[in-house]
Design a protein around this motif. Structure first.
Motif, PDB file in Angstrom:
ATOM      1  N   ALA A 120       7.220 -10.999   1.402  1.00  0.00           N
ATOM      2  CA  ALA A 120       6.383 -11.410   2.538  1.00  0.00           C
ATOM      3  C   ALA A 120       6.535 -10.432   3.694  1.00  0.00           C
ATOM      4  CB  ALA A 120       6.759 -12.823   2.972  1.00  0.00           C
ATOM      5  N   MET A 121       7.771 -10.017   3.963  1.00  0.00           N
ATOM      6  CA  MET A 121       8.019  -9.080   5.058  1.00  0.00           C
ATOM      7  C   MET A 121       7.384  -7.724   4.763  1.00  0.00           C
ATOM      8  SD  MET A 121      10.222  -6.295   5.726  1.00  0.00           S
ATOM      9  CE  MET A 121      10.618  -5.428   7.237  1.00  0.00           C
ATOM     10  N   GLU A 122       7.556  -7.220   3.543  1.00  0.00           N
ATOM     11  CA  GLU A 122       7.011  -5.911   3.194  1.00  0.00           C
ATOM     12  C   GLU A 122       5.487  -5.906   3.269  1.00  0.00           C
ATOM     13  OE1 GLU A 122      10.423  -4.015   0.229  1.00  0.00           O
ATOM     14  OE2 GLU A 122       8.434  -4.492  -0.541  1.00  0.00           O
ATOM     15  N   LYS A 123       4.856  -6.971   2.801  1.00  0.00           N
ATOM     16  CA  LYS A 123       3.393  -7.034   2.854  1.00  0.00           C
ATOM     17  C   LYS A 123       2.899  -7.028   4.296  1.00  0.00           C
ATOM     18  CE  LYS A 123       2.313  -9.345  -1.527  1.00  0.00           C
ATOM     19  NZ  LYS A 123       1.747 -10.579  -2.162  1.00  0.00           N
ATOM     20  N   ASP A 124       3.562  -7.782   5.135  1.00  0.00           N
ATOM     21  CA  ASP A 124       3.139  -7.847   6.531  1.00  0.00           C
ATOM     22  C   ASP A 124       3.366  -6.509   7.227  1.00  0.00           C
ATOM     23  OD1 ASP A 124       2.043  -9.145   8.716  1.00  0.00           O
ATOM     24  OD2 ASP A 124       3.985  -9.815   9.474  1.00  0.00           O
ATOM     25  N   PHE A 125       4.493  -5.878   6.965  1.00  0.00           N
ATOM     26  CA  PHE A 125       4.761  -4.560   7.550  1.00  0.00           C
ATOM     27  C   PHE A 125       3.722  -3.542   7.084  1.00  0.00           C
ATOM     28  CE2 PHE A 125       6.714  -0.340   7.078  1.00  0.00           C
ATOM     29  CZ  PHE A 125       6.984  -0.062   8.415  1.00  0.00           C
ATOM     30  N   LEU A 126       3.356  -3.591   5.799  1.00  0.00           N
ATOM     31  CA  LEU A 126       2.371  -2.657   5.259  1.00  0.00           C
ATOM     32  C   LEU A 126       1.010  -2.858   5.905  1.00  0.00           C
ATOM     33  CD1 LEU A 126       1.919  -0.408   3.190  1.00  0.00           C
ATOM     34  CD2 LEU A 126       1.280  -2.161   1.528  1.00  0.00           C
ATOM     35  N   SER A 127       0.654  -4.118   6.196  1.00  0.00           N
ATOM     36  CA  SER A 127      -0.634  -4.380   6.854  1.00  0.00           C
ATOM     37  C   SER A 127      -0.670  -3.780   8.257  1.00  0.00           C
ATOM     38  CB  SER A 127      -0.890  -5.887   6.922  1.00  0.00           C
ATOM     39  OG  SER A 127       0.035  -6.533   7.787  1.00  0.00           O
ATOM     40  N   ILE A 128       0.474  -3.790   8.951  1.00  0.00           N
ATOM     41  CA  ILE A 128       0.555  -3.161  10.279  1.00  0.00           C
ATOM     42  C   ILE A 128       0.456  -1.648  10.142  1.00  0.00           C
ATOM     43  CG2 ILE A 128       2.077  -2.747  12.254  1.00  0.00           C
ATOM     44  CD1 ILE A 128       3.204  -5.553  11.848  1.00  0.00           C
ATOM     45  N   LEU A 129       1.159  -1.106   9.168  1.00  0.00           N
ATOM     46  CA  LEU A 129       1.172   0.339   8.970  1.00  0.00           C
ATOM     47  C   LEU A 129      -0.212   0.876   8.596  1.00  0.00           C
ATOM     48  CD1 LEU A 129       3.037   2.824   8.863  1.00  0.00           C
ATOM     49  CD2 LEU A 129       3.394   2.347   6.439  1.00  0.00           C
ATOM     50  N   GLU A 130      -0.952   0.133   7.790  1.00  0.00           N
ATOM     51  CA  GLU A 130      -2.270   0.596   7.330  1.00  0.00           C
ATOM     52  C   GLU A 130      -3.283   0.672   8.468  1.00  0.00           C
ATOM     53  OE1 GLU A 130      -3.187  -2.140   4.250  1.00  0.00           O
ATOM     54  OE2 GLU A 130      -2.224  -0.944   2.673  1.00  0.00           O
ATOM     55  N   ARG A 131      -3.048  -0.082   9.539  1.00  0.00           N
ATOM     56  CA  ARG A 131      -3.986  -0.058  10.669  1.00  0.00           C
ATOM     57  C   ARG A 131      -3.770   1.139  11.579  1.00  0.00           C
ATOM     58  NH1 ARG A 131      -3.001  -5.880  10.813  1.00  0.00           N
ATOM     59  NH2 ARG A 131      -1.547  -5.573  12.546  1.00  0.00           N
ATOM     60  N   ASN A 132      -2.614   1.813  11.416  1.00  0.00           N
ATOM     61  CA  ASN A 132      -2.319   2.975  12.257  1.00  0.00           C
ATOM     62  C   ASN A 132      -2.499   4.247  11.425  1.00  0.00           C
ATOM     63  OD1 ASN A 132      -0.671   5.112  13.625  1.00  0.00           O
ATOM     64  ND2 ASN A 132      -0.347   3.450  15.097  1.00  0.00           N
ATOM     65  N   LYS A 133      -3.704   4.765  11.429  1.00  0.00           N
ATOM     66  CA  LYS A 133      -4.031   5.930  10.611  1.00  0.00           C
ATOM     67  C   LYS A 133      -3.300   7.188  11.080  1.00  0.00           C
ATOM     68  CE  LYS A 133      -6.963   3.456   8.309  1.00  0.00           C
ATOM     69  NZ  LYS A 133      -6.623   3.022   6.922  1.00  0.00           N
ATOM     70  N   THR A 134      -3.038   7.280  12.387  1.00  0.00           N
ATOM     71  CA  THR A 134      -2.359   8.455  12.929  1.00  0.00           C
ATOM     72  C   THR A 134      -0.958   8.611  12.339  1.00  0.00           C
ATOM     73  OG1 THR A 134      -3.578   8.170  15.007  1.00  0.00           O
ATOM     74  CG2 THR A 134      -1.644   9.607  15.052  1.00  0.00           C
ATOM     75  N   PHE A 135      -0.224   7.504  12.304  1.00  0.00           N
ATOM     76  CA  PHE A 135       1.128   7.542  11.759  1.00  0.00           C
ATOM     77  C   PHE A 135       1.109   7.839  10.255  1.00  0.00           C
ATOM     78  CE2 PHE A 135       5.101   5.382  10.309  1.00  0.00           C
ATOM     79  CZ  PHE A 135       5.993   6.186  11.007  1.00  0.00           C
ATOM     80  N   GLN A 136       0.127   7.275   9.550  1.00  0.00           N
ATOM     81  CA  GLN A 136       0.013   7.528   8.109  1.00  0.00           C
ATOM     82  C   GLN A 136      -0.279   8.991   7.827  1.00  0.00           C
ATOM     83  OE1 GLN A 136      -1.833   4.639   5.345  1.00  0.00           O
ATOM     84  NE2 GLN A 136      -2.477   3.550   7.176  1.00  0.00           N
ATOM     85  N   GLU A 137      -1.148   9.576   8.637  1.00  0.00           N
ATOM     86  CA  GLU A 137      -1.467  10.998   8.451  1.00  0.00           C
ATOM     87  C   GLU A 137      -0.239  11.871   8.706  1.00  0.00           C
ATOM     88  OE1 GLU A 137      -4.726  11.785  10.998  1.00  0.00           O
ATOM     89  OE2 GLU A 137      -6.168  10.612   9.824  1.00  0.00           O
ATOM     90  N   ALA A 138       0.574  11.488   9.688  1.00  0.00           N
ATOM     91  CA  ALA A 138       1.787  12.246   9.986  1.00  0.00           C
ATOM     92  C   ALA A 138       2.774  12.164   8.821  1.00  0.00           C
ATOM     93  CB  ALA A 138       2.430  11.718  11.271  1.00  0.00           C
ATOM     94  N   LEU A 139       2.875  10.982   8.227  1.00  0.00           N
ATOM     95  CA  LEU A 139       3.803  10.801   7.108  1.00  0.00           C
ATOM     96  C   LEU A 139       3.345  11.521   5.849  1.00  0.00           C
ATOM     97  CD1 LEU A 139       4.797   7.018   7.367  1.00  0.00           C
ATOM     98  CD2 LEU A 139       6.175   9.007   7.979  1.00  0.00           C
TER      99      LEU A 139
END
Length: 460
Positions: free
Chosen positions: A368-387
């Protein structure tokens, strides 16, 4: 030479010795069927599997293996009298679980028990799934899901067919799990030419067997140093905190290798028989992964629990739970309630020890925690592009691998140690770091959301 003799003594003194020998005997049994029995009438094949399975069971469990036949006969009579209905499916599931739980109550100790209940827990899923498949076969085909259409049965199997399916010698002890349709097609000679004329079958089986033996050796040698006595001992408790966490992680992985080795060796014998045939892939190569219960590469490279560990470990049981429990709980109208139902069923299926329930509770909060964290991460495209940049991508994988490696241990500890006094001592020694990290997610979630805000959508 002590480093050679010590592992051999562990294997020879282990109560698992007879079980390992039966796993290995599955290979000649599979070859005999493949070259000498498969050309005979289906009834002869059924009898061959029943006889071999009963001999395997009696060799390891004595007359306790008779409990399986009682259960098989009861389910056969249920289908004969009630047919493929929702009532028969529910009655079968309740009866099978009740029989297993009574067996647990009568035989369960503080240790991992190699008694008749071990193959019986495999039988529970096999027979319960069989009744559900007959029930699905009675419904209009257009109302079935894609997966249900593949396994639905238009009529109930005979007693001979049911017993042979349950006593299939290379899988009834510890799995792998597979539907009756796969067994029926196999005995009927579906794809027989492709199976018998293909050397890939033997090669694939040998690879899985070799891999299983390798994991068995790693488990045996590793258990000399990282075992239950060490984890519960004074030497471990006196280690610095970080070393305790890392040592616990090493112990947890070595403990899981016991299951991995058994599944791989059993899967190899199933491949040798040909029942695992799974068609041709896009590269025109024959697939023998129809009964795969462990994805070794994904398991060893896992970076999270939600997808990697769950999708790589005990695959057939997870698929069974998804098909016959999770989907059947759709009427609850909430996916989290369905997940709780699945995990409660899994814990009860393992037995009464508190460690099972703690382990699956931790799995629920973790996912449950990982899914919720992933949903937050997916909304921040800038951070994903950096990673996704080379340097940061490697760092991300290292951090996630350390997370998966270290945090998996507190989940395994209750499952492996079972009794409250043991797993509580281990969890306490590492200050419950994993469960607190996941349970406190609602507290630090706002901070994570603040640091990773969703990208604003620019309007023209």
């Amino acid at each position: 030479m002590e480093w050679i003799y010590a592992p051999l003594r562990i294997i020879l003194n282990s109560s698992c010795l007879f079980l390992i020998l039966l796993f290995i005997l599955g290979y000649p049994v599979a070859l005999i069927h493949r070259y000498y029995v498969s050309s005979n009438d289906k009834k002869i094949q059924h009898l061959y599997f029943i006889i071999c399975g009963l001999l395997f069971g009696y060799y390891n469990f004595g007359f306790g293996i008779g409990h399986q036949f009682v259960n098989i006969l009861a389910i056969y009579l249920l289908l004969k009298l009630v047919g493929g209905t929702l009532y028969s499916a529910v009655i079968a599931l309740v009866f099978n679980m009740a029989y297993l739980l009574i067996g647990y109550y009568a035989t369960e100790t503080e240790e991992y028990d190699i008694v008749w209940t071990m193959p019986h827990c495999v039988l529970v899923l096999r027979l319960s799934g069989l009744v559900f498949d007959v029930y699905d076969g009675s419904k209009p085909e257009e109302s079935l899901s894609k997966d249900a259409k593949k396994v639905a049965l238009k009529k109930a199997p005979t007693l001979l067919e049911t017993a042979a399916y349950c006593y299939f010698p290379t899988s009834f002890l510890v799995g792998p799990q597979f539907p009756f349709r796969r067994y029926s097609d196999f005995v009927s000679g579906e794809n027989k030419d492709k199976i018998q004329n293909s050397s890939d079958c033997v090669i694939a089986a040998s690879k899985r067997a070799g891999l299983g033996v390798m994991y068995l050796l790693i488990f045996t040698v590793g258990s000399m140093y990282y075992n239950e006595s060490y984890i519960l001992g004074e030497e471990y408790s006196n280690l610095p905190f970080l070393r305790r966490c890392f040592s616990l992680a090493v112990w947890a992985h070595i403990t899981l290798y016991k299951y991995v080795s058994c599944w791989l060796i059993c899967e190899g014998s199933c491949i040798m028989s040909g029942i695992t045939y799974n068609g041709i892939d896009e590269n025109d190569q024959t697939r023998w992964d129809g009964c795969a219960n462990i994805n070794v590469f994904l398991f060893e490279t896992a970076l999270n629990f939600n997808k990697d560990y769950i999708n790589s470990f005990n695959i057939n049981t997870n698929n069974w739970m998804f098909q016959y429990v999770y989907k059947r709980l759709k009427f609850l109208g909430n996916k989290y309630l369905s997940q709780i139902g699945v995990l409660l069923f899994l814990a009860l299926w393992h037995g009464f020890h508190s460690g099972y329930y703690m382990s699956f509770f931790m799995e629920f909060v973790c996912v449950a925690m990982e899914k919720d964290f992933l949903s937050i991460l997916e909304r921040n495209k800038t951070f994903q592009e950096a990673l996704s940049k080379p340097g940061w991508s490697i760092l991300k994988k290292i951090v996630l691998k350390l997370y998966a490696f270290v945090f998996m241990a507190p989940c395994v500890a209750p499952l492996a140690l079972m009794s409250y006094s043991k797993w509580w001592q281990v969890e306490k020694s590492v200050y419950f770091y994993a469960i607190l990290f996941w349970l406190c997610w609602p507290i630090y979630r706002p901070l994570v959301s603040f640091l990773l805000p969703p990208n604003k959508v620019r309007k023209e």
